[in-house]
Write a protein that holds these residues in place. Sequence first.
Motif, short mmCIF file in Angstrom:
data_model
loop_
_atom_site.label_atom_id
_atom_site.label_comp_id
_atom_site.label_asym_id
_atom_site.label_seq_id
_atom_site.Cartn_x
_atom_site.Cartn_y
_atom_site.Cartn_z
N GLY A 1 34.00 86.31 -18.54
CA GLY A 1 32.90 85.70 -17.80
C GLY A 1 33.34 84.40 -17.13
O GLY A 1 34.40 83.86 -17.39
N SER A 2 32.47 83.92 -16.26
CA SER A 2 32.78 82.67 -15.56
C SER A 2 31.64 81.68 -15.78
O SER A 2 30.49 82.07 -16.00
N HIS A 3 31.98 80.40 -15.74
CA HIS A 3 31.03 79.33 -15.96
C HIS A 3 31.24 78.27 -14.89
O HIS A 3 32.39 77.90 -14.62
N ALA A 4 30.16 77.79 -14.31
CA ALA A 4 30.26 76.73 -13.32
C ALA A 4 29.27 75.63 -13.66
O ALA A 4 28.09 75.90 -13.91
N ILE A 5 29.76 74.41 -13.70
CA ILE A 5 28.89 73.27 -13.93
C ILE A 5 28.33 72.85 -12.58
O ILE A 5 29.07 72.51 -11.66
N ASP A 6 27.00 72.91 -12.47
CA ASP A 6 26.32 72.62 -11.20
C ASP A 6 26.01 71.13 -11.04
O ASP A 6 26.01 70.63 -9.92
N GLU A 7 25.73 70.45 -12.15
CA GLU A 7 25.37 69.04 -12.09
C GLU A 7 25.61 68.42 -13.46
O GLU A 7 25.34 69.05 -14.49
N ALA A 8 26.12 67.21 -13.46
CA ALA A 8 26.27 66.43 -14.69
C ALA A 8 25.90 64.99 -14.35
O ALA A 8 26.46 64.42 -13.42
N ARG A 9 24.94 64.45 -15.11
CA ARG A 9 24.52 63.08 -14.80
C ARG A 9 24.04 62.36 -16.06
O ARG A 9 23.56 62.99 -17.00
N ASN B 1 22.01 59.22 -23.16
CA ASN B 1 21.74 60.64 -22.91
C ASN B 1 22.34 61.07 -21.58
O ASN B 1 22.56 60.27 -20.69
N ALA B 2 22.57 62.37 -21.48
CA ALA B 2 23.09 62.95 -20.25
C ALA B 2 22.52 64.36 -20.12
O ALA B 2 22.14 64.99 -21.11
N ILE B 3 22.48 64.85 -18.88
CA ILE B 3 21.97 66.18 -18.56
C ILE B 3 23.07 66.93 -17.81
O ILE B 3 23.70 66.38 -16.91
N VAL B 4 23.28 68.18 -18.20
CA VAL B 4 24.23 69.03 -17.49
C VAL B 4 23.54 70.36 -17.21
O VAL B 4 22.94 70.95 -18.11
N ARG B 5 23.60 70.80 -15.95
CA ARG B 5 23.11 72.13 -15.57
C ARG B 5 24.31 72.98 -15.23
O ARG B 5 25.26 72.51 -14.59
N ALA B 6 24.26 74.25 -15.64
CA ALA B 6 25.38 75.15 -15.38
C ALA B 6 24.87 76.55 -15.09
O ALA B 6 23.71 76.88 -15.37
N THR B 7 25.76 77.36 -14.54
CA THR B 7 25.47 78.77 -14.27
C THR B 7 26.64 79.58 -14.82
O THR B 7 27.80 79.22 -14.63
N SER B 8 26.31 80.66 -15.51
CA SER B 8 27.34 81.52 -16.08
C SER B 8 27.10 82.95 -15.65
O SER B 8 25.97 83.38 -15.47
N LYS B 9 28.17 83.68 -15.50
CA LYS B 9 28.08 85.10 -15.17
C LYS B 9 28.86 85.86 -16.22
O LYS B 9 30.03 85.60 -16.46
N GLN B 10 28.18 86.80 -16.88
CA GLN B 10 28.79 87.68 -17.88
C GLN B 10 28.45 89.09 -17.44
O GLN B 10 27.30 89.50 -17.50
N GLY B 11 29.45 89.82 -17.00
CA GLY B 11 29.19 91.17 -16.49
C GLY B 11 28.25 91.10 -15.30
O GLY B 11 28.50 90.39 -14.34
N GLU B 12 27.14 91.81 -15.39
CA GLU B 12 26.16 91.82 -14.31
C GLU B 12 25.07 90.76 -14.47
O GLU B 12 24.24 90.59 -13.59
N GLU B 13 25.07 90.05 -15.59
CA GLU B 13 24.03 89.05 -15.84
C GLU B 13 24.47 87.67 -15.39
O GLU B 13 25.59 87.25 -15.63
N THR B 14 23.54 86.97 -14.75
CA THR B 14 23.75 85.58 -14.39
C THR B 14 22.76 84.75 -15.20
O THR B 14 21.57 85.05 -15.23
N MET B 15 23.28 83.74 -15.88
CA MET B 15 22.47 82.88 -16.73
C MET B 15 22.47 81.46 -16.20
O MET B 15 23.46 81.01 -15.63
N ARG B 16 21.35 80.77 -16.44
CA ARG B 16 21.26 79.34 -16.16
C ARG B 16 21.25 78.62 -17.50
O ARG B 16 20.61 79.08 -18.45
N GLU B 17 21.95 77.50 -17.58
CA GLU B 17 21.99 76.71 -18.80
C GLU B 17 21.60 75.27 -18.50
O GLU B 17 22.03 74.72 -17.49
N LEU B 18 20.82 74.71 -19.40
CA LEU B 18 20.46 73.31 -19.32
C LEU B 18 20.87 72.66 -20.63
O LEU B 18 20.42 73.07 -21.70
#
Length: 124
Positions: A72-80, A86-103
């Motif tokens: 799978g692949s993972h991309a960090i979309d924002e880190a601040r 405290n800090a916030i990180v948003r990311a997007t991951s793709k595993q097979g045919e599924e795309t996930m959003r992570e906060l």
Amino acid sequence: MSPTQGTPTGGAEARSVVQNFFDALKSGNVDKIIESFSRDAIVAWDGQATAEGTEAIRTLFKDQVKDADKQGSHAIDEARAAGPENAIVRATSKQGEETMRELFVLAREGNQWKISELMTNKTS
């Protein structure tokens, strides 16, 4: 300052912690995954019961890495930074045919950043 940078240390350090989490997840190293989290962290993983605390998170990720497509692949979309502790990180991951959003919400513990909350869901 760009949104991906946050403060000189907060956003960049948070990004590094999340990248280390993704690397551990991809390698299937549950111990390294757990090192990314605070002891009282909460993980709300799409389709799973909410995991609270180290042992529940360990159980969740043992199941996840066993079933995971390690290519799978993972991309960090924002880190601040969200203040000095405290800090916030948003990311997007793709595993097979599924795309996930992570906060990720990270908190400073002493001199280290740790993931205190993680929520994932499938994109629509």
